[in-house]
Design an enzyme around this catalytic site. Structure first.
Site, PDB file in Angstrom:
ATOM      1  N   HIS A  43      33.259  53.362  12.199  1.00 53.15           N
ATOM      2  CA  HIS A  43      32.395  53.086  11.048  1.00 53.15           C
ATOM      3  C   HIS A  43      33.245  52.605   9.877  1.00 53.15           C
ATOM      4  CE1 HIS A  43      29.184  53.481   8.101  1.00 53.15           C
ATOM      5  NE2 HIS A  43      30.081  54.076   7.313  1.00 53.15           N
ATOM      6  N   ASP A  55      35.800  26.641  41.598  1.00 56.67           N
ATOM      7  CA  ASP A  55      34.670  25.716  41.654  1.00 56.67           C
ATOM      8  C   ASP A  55      34.438  25.122  43.031  1.00 56.67           C
ATOM      9  OD1 ASP A  55      34.521  26.224  38.981  1.00 56.67           O
ATOM     10  OD2 ASP A  55      34.910  24.178  38.305  1.00 56.67           O
ATOM     11  N   VAL A  70      41.825  21.377  34.069  1.00 54.66           N
ATOM     12  CA  VAL A  70      40.818  20.882  33.134  1.00 54.66           C
ATOM     13  C   VAL A  70      40.514  21.921  32.065  1.00 54.66           C
ATOM     14  CG1 VAL A  70      38.385  20.212  32.921  1.00 54.66           C
ATOM     15  CG2 VAL A  70      39.770  19.280  34.773  1.00 54.66           C
ATOM     16  N   CYS A  71      40.466  23.196  32.459  1.00 54.88           N
ATOM     17  CA  CYS A  71      40.091  24.262  31.516  1.00 54.88           C
ATOM     18  C   CYS A  71      40.998  24.272  30.289  1.00 54.88           C
ATOM     19  CB  CYS A  71      40.147  25.613  32.225  1.00 54.88           C
ATOM     20  SG  CYS A  71      39.650  27.008  31.184  1.00 54.88           S
TER      21      CYS A  71
END
Length: 485
Positions: free
Chosen positions: A447, A315, A46-47
């Site tokens: 930076h 799950d 499903v993922c």
């Protein structure tokens, strides 16, 4: 049906080819195990095919579309910034196919046997696999159950029509909703509301009773502010009454916190719903595997069940129903089977939402830290004061750091803003290492970069953030207050 007459022997079998299952299969092969993967649908589960990947393609597109105004400031694009939803759907299909093919190729390269079909336990050491008219029996040495879960409607919503959508249905829509009503406050609901609003959809969010967003309260407030800024209407502390769906739209009726009945009319209703583990079709109840009160399979630290040859991950086990849990548990299970020492600790599992901007919480929230009786010290640095966030036009959000003033050990890191998802791994690592404030101040930070905002949030714990205005003395007492209760 044709039934195999002879039981075929296998070493390690994995039932379910989702992220936990296929990760376990590949890791098992890497550790020298002979692995057979059983999947009744598409590899990736499903993922990959219906959940994580399709939804994140939508959130990614929405995030890019939200940048249109800034892109025009940079001289890119024009005043008319068209959006073609059908092209997005085609892109989604290509990406899913590409990723699924990639996983299948990795399984092949790792010499993992893939069996297509529906698996059922017929004994404590045997499973049958049905594929059309064929039914084969396999006797295993070890098996890992990785069958995932299924989304179902909330118990108070008895009827479900075509315009009432669960997560996998929402992100499979082939049209853009006119007005999306979102019922829920979890990360999926937040992503749905944020993304579809950025795609030009009118969005209303309905939150039941005392439920709230799943983050530190400061992030919850910021999400509320951003939703209001983007004209997402949020209804809080409601009591659901009913829905009424027609061919033209759907109406939700509820009671407000003032006991006043109100209705919202939309084109579609999204419901996060609840998820139930995919266990009953396996037939494991016949063999006495220990289950929790909630119906999940009980496992130990190695993911081993009460039957030594059977392991379970993802799950079907208790805890957050997230792919990252399944992947971690899958790797741990096969490591244990291969004779290695392993451990699964979900203490610092990040809470993540791919909203615009994304949000992440790792470790203790400020409220939970105080409830634990810690000497709490907090600092929050606004990304609007960060140079890179300003030049990139992504100034919304902040980074919040929570520390124990007694030990100077970092207890929680929370961020809403550009780069939160990518930085979450570093946040988890720092908490796993029990990093102290000095550990975070010592390194050199790139930076310009969003990461500098993290340094300034840490320095702000003692009032030394460079790009933050000095805190007045009367406010400073509050800002650096230590909770000693």
């Amino acid at each position: 049906m044709v039934v195999g007459e002879i039981s075929q022997e296998r070493n390690l079998m994995i039932i379910g080819g989702g992220p936990g299952g296929y990760s376990a299969a590949i890791r098992g092969a890497q550790l020298g195990l002979s692995v057979t993967l059983v999947e009744q649908a598409d590899i990736g589960g499903v993922c990959l095919n219906e959940g994580c990947i399709p939804s994140k393609i939508i959130t990614h597109a929405a995030s890019k579309r939200s940048e249109s105004a800034h892109l025009q400031e940079l001289g890119i694009g024009g005043s008319d910034y068209p959006f073609d939803f059908q092209k997005l759907l085609a892109y989604k299909g290509r990406v899913i196919n590409q990723l699924r093919s990639g996983v299948e190729h990795l399984c092949k390269e790792n010499k993992i046997e893939i069996i297509r079909g529906k698996a059922t336990f017929i004994a404590a050491d045997k499973i049958g696999v049905e594929n059309g008219h064929q039914f084969d029996i396999y006797e295993f040495q070890q098996v890992i159950i990785a069958t995932g879960s299924t989304a179902v409607m909330s118990s108070d919503m008895k009827e479900k029509g075509e315009r009432t959508l669960l997560p996998h249905e929402l992100f499979a829509l082939e049209e853009v909703p006119e007005h999306l009503i979102v019922r829920g406050s979890d990360y999926i609901a937040l992503e749905a509301a944020s993304s579809y609003a950025a795609l030009g959809v009118k969005v209303s969010v309905v939150i039941d009773n005392k439920a709230s967003f799943p983050f530190d309260e400061s992030i919850n407030k910021e999400l509320g502010r951003l939703f209001k800024k983007r004209k997402i209407k949020v209804y809080k502390e409601l009591q659901f009454i009913s829905t009424n769906e027609t061919k033209d739209g759907i109406t939700m009726t509820f009671l407000t916190d003032k006991n006043v009945e109100e209705t919202i009319c939309g084109s579609h209703l999204f419901v996060s719903g609840t998820r139930i583990p995919n266990l009953e079709p396996l037939g494991i109840s016949r063999f006495g595997i220990d289950r929790t009160v909630g119906g999940f399979i009980k496992v130990d630290g190695n993911m081993q069940t009460s039957l030594p040859a059977i392991y379970a991950i993802g799950d079907v086990t208790e805890g957050p129903m997230l792919a990252i849990k399944a992947i971690k548990q899958g790797k741990a299970a096969v490591a244990s089977i291969a004779g290695q020492q392993t451990e699964v600790d979900l203490t610092f599992m990040p809470v993540v939402a791919q909203t615009i901007p994304p949000a992440v919480s790792v470790g203790l929230t400020e409220q939970s830290a105080r409830e634990f009786g810690l000497a709490v010290r907090t600092s929050q640095f606004a990304l609007g004061s960060n140079g890179y966030a300003t030049l990139s036009g992504k100034k919304d959000g902040f980074i919040k750091v929570i520390s124990d003033a007694t030990t100077e050990i970092i207890q929680g890191i929370h961020m809403i803003g550009e780069g939160a998802i990518e930085l979450s791994g570093s946040f988890v690592q720092l908490l796993e290492m029990a990093a102290r404030e000095e550990d975070l101040k010592f390194p050199l930070y790139a930076h310009p970069g969003i990461i500098e905002g993290f340094l300034e949030a840490v320095e702000g714990l003692v009032g030394q953030a460079i790009h933050a205005a000095p805190v007045k003395r009367d406010v400073a007492v509050n800002h650096f207050q230590i909770n000693t209760k």
